[in-house]
Design a protein around this motif. Structure first.
Motif, short mmCIF file in Angstrom:
data_model
loop_
_atom_site.label_atom_id
_atom_site.label_comp_id
_atom_site.label_asym_id
_atom_site.label_seq_id
_atom_site.Cartn_x
_atom_site.Cartn_y
_atom_site.Cartn_z
N SER A 48 15.18 17.97 -25.03
CA SER A 48 16.25 18.89 -25.43
C SER A 48 15.73 20.22 -25.98
CB SER A 48 17.15 18.23 -26.47
OG SER A 48 16.40 17.78 -27.58
N GLY A 50 14.04 22.28 -24.18
CA GLY A 50 14.19 23.21 -23.07
C GLY A 50 12.88 23.76 -22.54
N GLU A 80 16.68 21.30 -17.51
CA GLU A 80 16.60 21.31 -18.97
C GLU A 80 17.65 20.35 -19.52
OE1 GLU A 80 17.01 25.76 -19.17
OE2 GLU A 80 15.44 25.48 -20.69
N SER A 81 17.22 19.36 -20.24
CA SER A 81 18.15 18.40 -20.82
C SER A 81 18.81 19.00 -22.05
CB SER A 81 17.43 17.10 -21.21
OG SER A 81 16.83 16.51 -20.07
N VAL A 82 20.13 19.02 -22.04
CA VAL A 82 20.88 19.59 -23.16
C VAL A 82 21.07 18.55 -24.26
CG1 VAL A 82 23.07 20.63 -23.85
CG2 VAL A 82 22.06 21.21 -21.64
N ASP A 83 21.26 17.31 -23.84
CA ASP A 83 21.54 16.22 -24.77
C ASP A 83 20.68 15.02 -24.40
OD1 ASP A 83 23.20 13.69 -25.65
OD2 ASP A 83 24.06 15.37 -26.78
#
Length: 343
Positions: A48, A50, A80-83
């Motif tokens: 998370s 980024g 990109e993992s947000v959560d």
């Protein structure tokens, strides 16, 4: 009316022809098909923090870009993992497209990477900075030794120190990686100067809800170390460690970071950061891809360690000496005697 129909029909035929040409051109320039045996595809799923984290995510992506430029990959992508709840979904996105190599970064994705390697046996998974207790034939974990990074920081701190006293600020010693950072620091400083005084502070017994985000504690503890005479500060532990680096910069005391390029991350508030000791993710991802392309999948090993660009206030000779030390640590020429777990 008929002429109008003819004109309209003609325009429609022209429009259709143009669309067909565009479609053909699009097909020609579309991304390579990852399901093809002749196409090698590699992807990155970040945690998370980024892609622009000045750390493992950013350096891994740089390695994939270099690999593509060097013809080690036909197609590269990242998500990109947000959560944290997106981790497995993001991995599945690439696995379902037939990507040959799927890279994930940092311990936060360790469990999801292991589970995904079971779900998608046709893809190879590379876990950057992810020590694993279980093995899989299509999983390559690359951990970076925290004790080596701490040792290098301690050795450098002892060289920079003028007072003969240095300090280390770390998150709780109950987390083995944090304990290895600071005990490695202790060992490295003593290795360079057996007479040096070493102050080591752990955030033990503090609010557990502020784990890795207790900037105030890091700031105050670094100031305590400086008031006691430490003239170089090492810090590890996310935002907690960054608080210590900010305190050192405010006091104009040299500091050494880790986990990210802290000078780049903190900008003006990290003005006294000499360098940060980091895992060389860009190097490791390219090494793995070379082996995969040649039909080999290597076993897990400790990844190489490097240093972020030095603060221009310090001589280049320091960086050269540090690089030599890092290579000796990685080759096993120097024994640190720091256990993997706190006794």
């Amino acid at each position: 009316m008929k002429n109008g129909v003819r004109v309209t029909s003609y325009k429609l035929r022209v429009a259709c022809y143009v669309l067909l040409v565009i479609a053909s051109l699009t097909a020609c320039i579309s991304s390579p098909d990852c399901s093809s045996e002749d196409v090698f595809c590699a992807a990155l799923v970040t945690d998370s923090l980024g892609i622009g984290d000045h750390g493992m995510n950013q350096d891994t992506w740089a390695g994939l870009q270099e690999a593509k430029a060097n013809k080690l990959a036909d197609r590269i992508e990242y998500i990109e993992s947000v959560d944290t709840r997106d981790y497995e979904k993001n991995i599945a996105y690439f696995a379902n497209q037939g990507f040959d190599l799927i890279v994930t970064t940092n311990p936060a994705l360790r469990d999801e990477t292991l589970h995904s390697s079971d779900l998608y046996p046709d893809s190879v998974f590379l876990g950057m900075n992810q020590p694993q207790t279980e093995s899989r034939p299509n999983l390559i974990p690359i951990p970076f030794a925290e004790d080596q990074m701490g040792f290098a920081a301690g050795a450098l701190a002892a060289q920079v120190s003028q007072t003969g006293m240095v300090g280390a600020i770390c998150e709780t010693s109950g987390i083995d990686s944090m304990w290895r950072y600071c005990e490695g620091f202790r060992a490295g400083a003593a290795f360079t100067n057996p007479e040096i005084k070493i102050l080591v502070f752990y955030r033990d017994g503090e609010d557990s809800e502020k784990l890795f985000i207790d900037e105030a504690w890091g700031f105050a503890t670094a100031n305590t170390a400086i008031q006691r005479g430490a003239d170089v500060i090492f810090a590890a532990g996310g935002v907690t460690g960054q608080g210590a680096l900010r305190a050192a910069s405010e006091a104009n005391v040299p500091a050494i970071g880790t986990e990210r390029d802290q000078a780049a991350e903190l900008a003006e508030s990290g003005s006294s950061v000499v360098t940060s000791i980091l895992g060389r993710a860009s190097f490791e991802v390219q090494e793995v891809m070379r082996l995969l392309k040649s039909g080999n999948v290597r076993e897990a090993r400790s990844g190489q360690i490097g240093a972020a660009p030095f603060n221009e206030k310090f001589p280049e000779s320091l960086q050269i000496e540090l690089n030599v030390l890092l290579l000796k640590l990685w080759n096993g020429e120097i024994k640190m005697n720091v256990p993997l777990e706190k006794p």
